[in-house]
Design an enzyme around this catalytic site. Structure first.
Site, mmCIF file in Angstrom:
data_model
loop_
_atom_site.group_PDB
_atom_site.id
_atom_site.type_symbol
_atom_site.label_atom_id
_atom_site.label_comp_id
_atom_site.label_asym_id
_atom_site.label_seq_id
_atom_site.Cartn_x
_atom_site.Cartn_y
_atom_site.Cartn_z
ATOM 1 N N ARG A 18 0.816 -1.216 0.000
ATOM 2 C CA ARG A 18 0.000 0.000 0.000
ATOM 3 C C ARG A 18 0.853 1.272 0.000
ATOM 4 O O ARG A 18 0.360 2.365 -0.217
ATOM 5 C CB ARG A 18 -0.969 -0.014 1.196
ATOM 6 C CG ARG A 18 -2.123 -0.988 0.992
ATOM 7 C CD ARG A 18 -2.931 -1.196 2.264
ATOM 8 N NE ARG A 18 -2.303 -2.152 3.177
ATOM 9 C CZ ARG A 18 -2.785 -2.483 4.369
ATOM 10 N NH1 ARG A 18 -3.891 -1.927 4.829
ATOM 11 N NH2 ARG A 18 -2.167 -3.370 5.131
ATOM 12 N N THR A 84 1.047 -13.286 10.496
ATOM 13 C CA THR A 84 1.892 -12.871 11.613
ATOM 14 C C THR A 84 2.345 -14.037 12.505
ATOM 15 O O THR A 84 3.463 -14.011 13.018
ATOM 16 C CB THR A 84 1.165 -11.810 12.463
ATOM 17 O OG1 THR A 84 -0.208 -12.194 12.618
ATOM 18 C CG2 THR A 84 1.182 -10.460 11.774
ATOM 19 N N ASP A 108 6.005 -1.761 11.520
ATOM 20 C CA ASP A 108 5.215 -0.689 10.902
ATOM 21 C C ASP A 108 4.352 0.044 11.930
ATOM 22 O O ASP A 108 3.427 0.758 11.575
ATOM 23 C CB ASP A 108 4.368 -1.228 9.745
ATOM 24 C CG ASP A 108 3.165 -2.052 10.192
ATOM 25 O OD1 ASP A 108 3.072 -2.386 11.386
ATOM 26 O OD2 ASP A 108 2.311 -2.364 9.338
ATOM 27 N N GLY A 144 -7.944 -5.163 13.779
ATOM 28 C CA GLY A 144 -8.544 -6.280 14.500
ATOM 29 C C GLY A 144 -9.204 -5.748 15.767
ATOM 30 O O GLY A 144 -8.761 -4.760 16.336
ATOM 31 N N TYR A 353 29.139 32.119 1.502
ATOM 32 C CA TYR A 353 29.310 30.662 1.520
ATOM 33 C C TYR A 353 30.629 30.350 2.196
ATOM 34 O O TYR A 353 31.682 30.815 1.751
ATOM 35 C CB TYR A 353 29.292 30.065 0.110
ATOM 36 C CG TYR A 353 29.631 28.593 0.160
ATOM 37 C CD1 TYR A 353 28.789 27.702 0.826
ATOM 38 C CD2 TYR A 353 30.815 28.093 -0.386
ATOM 39 C CE1 TYR A 353 29.105 26.356 0.936
ATOM 40 C CE2 TYR A 353 31.130 26.754 -0.284
ATOM 41 C CZ TYR A 353 30.276 25.886 0.383
ATOM 42 O OH TYR A 353 30.605 24.560 0.504
ATOM 43 N N ASN A 373 35.927 26.530 -2.331
ATOM 44 C CA ASN A 373 36.550 25.322 -1.772
ATOM 45 C C ASN A 373 36.704 24.204 -2.797
ATOM 46 O O ASN A 373 37.347 23.211 -2.532
ATOM 47 C CB ASN A 373 35.711 24.821 -0.599
ATOM 48 C CG ASN A 373 34.288 24.470 -1.001
ATOM 49 O OD1 ASN A 373 33.723 25.094 -1.906
ATOM 50 N ND2 ASN A 373 33.705 23.491 -0.355
ATOM 51 N N TYR A 374 36.123 24.368 -3.979
ATOM 52 C CA TYR A 374 36.020 23.243 -4.912
ATOM 53 C C TYR A 374 36.565 23.659 -6.258
ATOM 54 O O TYR A 374 36.177 24.710 -6.804
ATOM 55 C CB TYR A 374 34.539 22.856 -5.022
ATOM 56 C CG TYR A 374 34.238 21.640 -5.849
ATOM 57 C CD1 TYR A 374 34.921 20.441 -5.638
ATOM 58 C CD2 TYR A 374 33.246 21.673 -6.829
ATOM 59 C CE1 TYR A 374 34.622 19.315 -6.393
ATOM 60 C CE2 TYR A 374 32.940 20.552 -7.576
ATOM 61 C CZ TYR A 374 33.637 19.374 -7.362
ATOM 62 O OH TYR A 374 33.339 18.274 -8.107
ATOM 63 N N ARG A 427 42.670 44.207 -6.933
ATOM 64 C CA ARG A 427 41.691 44.982 -7.700
ATOM 65 C C ARG A 427 42.449 45.717 -8.787
ATOM 66 O O ARG A 427 43.574 46.159 -8.550
ATOM 67 C CB ARG A 427 41.089 46.093 -6.857
ATOM 68 C CG ARG A 427 40.082 45.710 -5.836
ATOM 69 C CD ARG A 427 39.657 46.997 -5.122
ATOM 70 N NE ARG A 427 39.042 46.663 -3.853
ATOM 71 C CZ ARG A 427 39.025 47.471 -2.820
ATOM 72 N NH1 ARG A 427 39.599 48.652 -2.880
ATOM 73 N NH2 ARG A 427 38.441 47.097 -1.713
HETATM 74 C C1 UD1 Z 1 -2.352 -6.232 11.987
HETATM 75 C C2 UD1 Z 1 -3.183 -7.077 12.957
HETATM 76 C C3 UD1 Z 1 -4.461 -6.306 13.312
HETATM 77 C C4 UD1 Z 1 -4.067 -4.993 13.935
HETATM 78 C C5 UD1 Z 1 -3.122 -4.191 13.022
HETATM 79 C C6 UD1 Z 1 -2.543 -3.027 13.789
HETATM 80 C C7 UD1 Z 1 -2.900 -9.489 12.714
HETATM 81 C C8 UD1 Z 1 -3.415 -10.718 12.092
HETATM 82 N N1 UD1 Z 1 -3.524 -8.356 12.381
HETATM 83 O O1 UD1 Z 1 -3.093 -6.023 10.780
HETATM 84 O O2 UD1 Z 1 -5.233 -7.047 14.247
HETATM 85 O O3 UD1 Z 1 -5.219 -4.242 14.244
HETATM 86 O O4 UD1 Z 1 -2.016 -5.000 12.594
HETATM 87 O O5 UD1 Z 1 -1.733 -2.216 12.944
HETATM 88 O O6 UD1 Z 1 -1.940 -9.529 13.485
HETATM 89 N N2 UD1 Z 1 4.125 -9.424 8.790
HETATM 90 C C9 UD1 Z 1 5.106 -10.353 8.554
HETATM 91 N N3 UD1 Z 1 4.793 -11.470 7.873
HETATM 92 C C10 UD1 Z 1 3.544 -11.740 7.417
HETATM 93 C C11 UD1 Z 1 2.524 -10.787 7.649
HETATM 94 C C12 UD1 Z 1 2.851 -9.642 8.351
HETATM 95 O O7 UD1 Z 1 6.269 -10.160 8.956
HETATM 96 O O8 UD1 Z 1 3.366 -12.800 6.827
HETATM 97 C C13 UD1 Z 1 4.449 -8.218 9.541
HETATM 98 C C14 UD1 Z 1 4.348 -6.942 8.735
HETATM 99 O O9 UD1 Z 1 5.598 -6.596 8.183
HETATM 100 C C15 UD1 Z 1 3.915 -5.923 9.770
HETATM 101 C C16 UD1 Z 1 3.117 -6.752 10.771
HETATM 102 O O10 UD1 Z 1 3.525 -8.084 10.589
HETATM 103 O O11 UD1 Z 1 5.017 -5.355 10.443
HETATM 104 C C17 UD1 Z 1 1.604 -6.594 10.592
HETATM 105 O O12 UD1 Z 1 1.239 -7.014 9.285
HETATM 106 P P1 UD1 Z 1 0.179 -6.201 8.409
HETATM 107 O O13 UD1 Z 1 0.001 -6.960 7.157
HETATM 108 O O14 UD1 Z 1 0.590 -4.787 8.329
HETATM 109 O O15 UD1 Z 1 -1.127 -6.383 9.329
HETATM 110 P P2 UD1 Z 1 -2.415 -5.477 9.410
HETATM 111 O O16 UD1 Z 1 -3.341 -5.851 8.313
HETATM 112 O O17 UD1 Z 1 -2.011 -4.073 9.530
HETATM 113 CA CA CA Z 2 -0.011 -2.951 9.451
#
Ligand code: UD1
Ligand code: CA
Length: 451
Positions: A18, A84, A108, A144, A353, A373-374, A427
């Site tokens: 995104r 996750t 993030d 969530g 400068y 300088n350059y 001058r």
């Molecule tokens: C997630 C939460 C949601 C919460 C929101 C808050 C879950 C299932 N969902 O949703 O409940 O309200 O964050 O911001 O936890 N990541 C991985 N590997 C993966 C998927 C994700 O490393 O396979 C990492 C992403 O890089 C990120 C984090 O996990 O740092 C969250 O993933 P993202 O896809 O941003 O989840 P959201 O849809 O934002």
């Molecule tokens: Ca997220």
């Protein structure tokens, strides 16, 4: 219960589509440093005994950034972005080697604070198996929902896409951070399935699994500012705004006067002493340190500068990396200074400068002075001694040394060293033709009539 050593696992393997960017999402910057660096610094400050990061294949730049911030970090690769829970499992070797609590953070979600991580730990110490971080956003869409029962236990976290109408009305949302005090976290995560709208393995489903083991999940609540997740450029800007708001209040609380706080921009490492006054529209890039009693007038831009006690800066001054402004020095409008030291009480008040140089104490650099300088290939050094007067519109062609107390006449191009206390002038001699202008006007006036 007691304090346990902490493993903090930071998840960063998500694609971040995104953002529409070639740069991995977690390397986008807030307050001059990456979101990842913010989260890692918070984890370190919270006293993590062990730090792990989960990245996707090919995220070399993310690995490098993590090593730069936290050299001891263990980095794991999640082969498929299957959710996750699956991401945390990628760090299985770290989980299995660790004896103690585990906290999972999202890279993030960069604005989470140390005090909040401590609250998660406190919930574990008070007997919870899992502590889940919740917040109440103005707009809950996409987050969530924390489903909490009458006894204040979290019974589930329902993703927006999987939630019923009633569940969507719940305002307490999942911030993402979760802390675990369970016997076998890896074993627990391996039991999570992917029967949901996205077909992903959700970390949040650990809540149901621990409930089956007789453990409870407690909510810990933080502000929306802290919990803000960054998935788009608009959310990045919103997080930046929160960061700036915090930085401004921290500065004011520490004794800095901001006459128009909303127009002053800070970096994560901006350091400002007491009784400093900052007028509107000032930008602090990274590496700025300002000592006490400095005055910064409107519209200045600075990166990598130290400004010492009592200096007066601006309006419209520009500092680039390696600038060092001495105590009581003055730097005025349209003066650019790079990799140069202005010693105590030196002045450059207008249009100059100064690059790759030293300007000795009490010296005065006139309007329009340029330190050349350059030469198109290399940078060279200019050394101006103490008490030197550099007249207006002088070019100092580096490498060059101007002795203490020397005087450089206006308009000179100086390319040879000048001895202490000497006058240097370069001058053409001035010519004067008496009456020339009057004759010229008469002649031109006659021609005009003839036309
Ligand atoms: C997630 C939460 C949601 C919460 C929101 C808050 C879950 C299932 N969902 O949703 O409940 O309200 O964050 O911001 O936890 N990541 C991985 N590997 C993966 C998927 C994700 O490393 O396979 C990492 C992403 O890089 C990120 C984090 O996990 O740092 C969250 O993933 P993202 O896809 O941003 O989840 P959201 O849809 O934002
Ligand atoms: Ca997220």
């Amino acid at each position: 219960m007691t304090t346990q050593p902490h493993l903090i696992i930071v998840l960063a393997a998500g694609k971040g589509v995104r953002m529409r960017s070639d740069l991995p999402k977690v390397l986008h910057r807030i307050g001059g440093r990456s979101m990842l660096a913010h989260v890692l610094a918070t984890a370190q400050e919270a006293g993590a005994a062990r730090l792990a990061l989960v990245v996707a294949p090919g995220m070399e730049a993310v690995r490098a950034e993590a090593k730069a911030v936290a050299p001891g970090i263990e980095i794991f690769e999640q082969t498929n972005q299957a959710g996750t829970a699956n991401a945390v499992l990628a760090a299985r070797p770290a989980i299995e080697a660790h004896r103690g609590d585990v906290t999972v953070l999202f890279a993030d979600t960069p604005l989470i604070e140390v005090a909040t991580l401590r609250k998660l730990t406190a919930a574990l110490e008070a007997g919870a198996g899992i502590a889940a971080l919740g917040f109440e956003p103005a707009d809950a869409t996409g987050y969530g929902r924390l489903i909490v029962d009458g006894d204040g236990r979290v019974t589930a976290i329902r993703e927006h896409a999987d939630a019923s109408e009633a569940e969507r009305r719940v305002r307490l949302c999942n911030a993402g951070a979760m802390a675990f005090r369970v016997a076998d976290l890896a074993g627990l995560l391996a039991r999570i399935g992917n029967a949901n709208a996205k077909g992903e393995y959700y970390l949040t489903d650990a809540i149901a699994v621990v409930a089956g083991q007789g453990l409870i999940t407690r909510p810990v609540v933080c502000t929306e500012d802290e919990a803000m997740g960054v998935n788009s450029r608009e959310q990045l800007a919103a997080a930046e705004a929160v960061f700036q708001r915090r930085a401004r209040s921290r500065a004011m609380q520490a004794g800095v006067t901001l006459t128009a706080p909303d127009t002053v921009w800070f970096s994560f490492d901006t350091s400002i002493g007491r009784d400093v006054t900052i007028e509107p529209n000032v930008f602090f890039g990274t590496g700025v340190a300002i000592e006490d009693n400095v005055e910064i007038l409107a519209n200045c831009h600075m990166v990598g500068v130290r400004i010492r006690k009592g200096a007066r800066i601006g309006p419209f001054a520009r500092f680039r990396p390696g600038a060092d402004i001495g105590a009581g020095a003055h730097v005025g409008n349209f003066v650019e200074i790079k990799n140069a030291k202005l010693e105590e009480g030196a002045k450059a008040n207008h249009l100059a400068y100064i690059g790759d140089a030293r300007v000795g104490g009490g010296s005065n650099i006139g309007a329009g002075a340029i330190f050349c300088n350059y030469d198109g290939f290399n940078k060279h050094f200019t050394d101006v001694g103490a008490g030197v007067f550099v007249g207006s519109n002088v070019s100092l062609v580096a490498p060059i040394k101007i002795g203490d107390g020397a005087y450089i006449g206006s308009g000179s191009v100086i390319s040879k060293n000048v001895d202490p206390d000497a006058l240097a002038l370069e001058r053409a001699p001035q010519e004067q033709r008496p009456g020339w202008a009057a004759k010229f006007r008469t002649m031109m006036g006659r021609r005009k009539k003839q036309r």
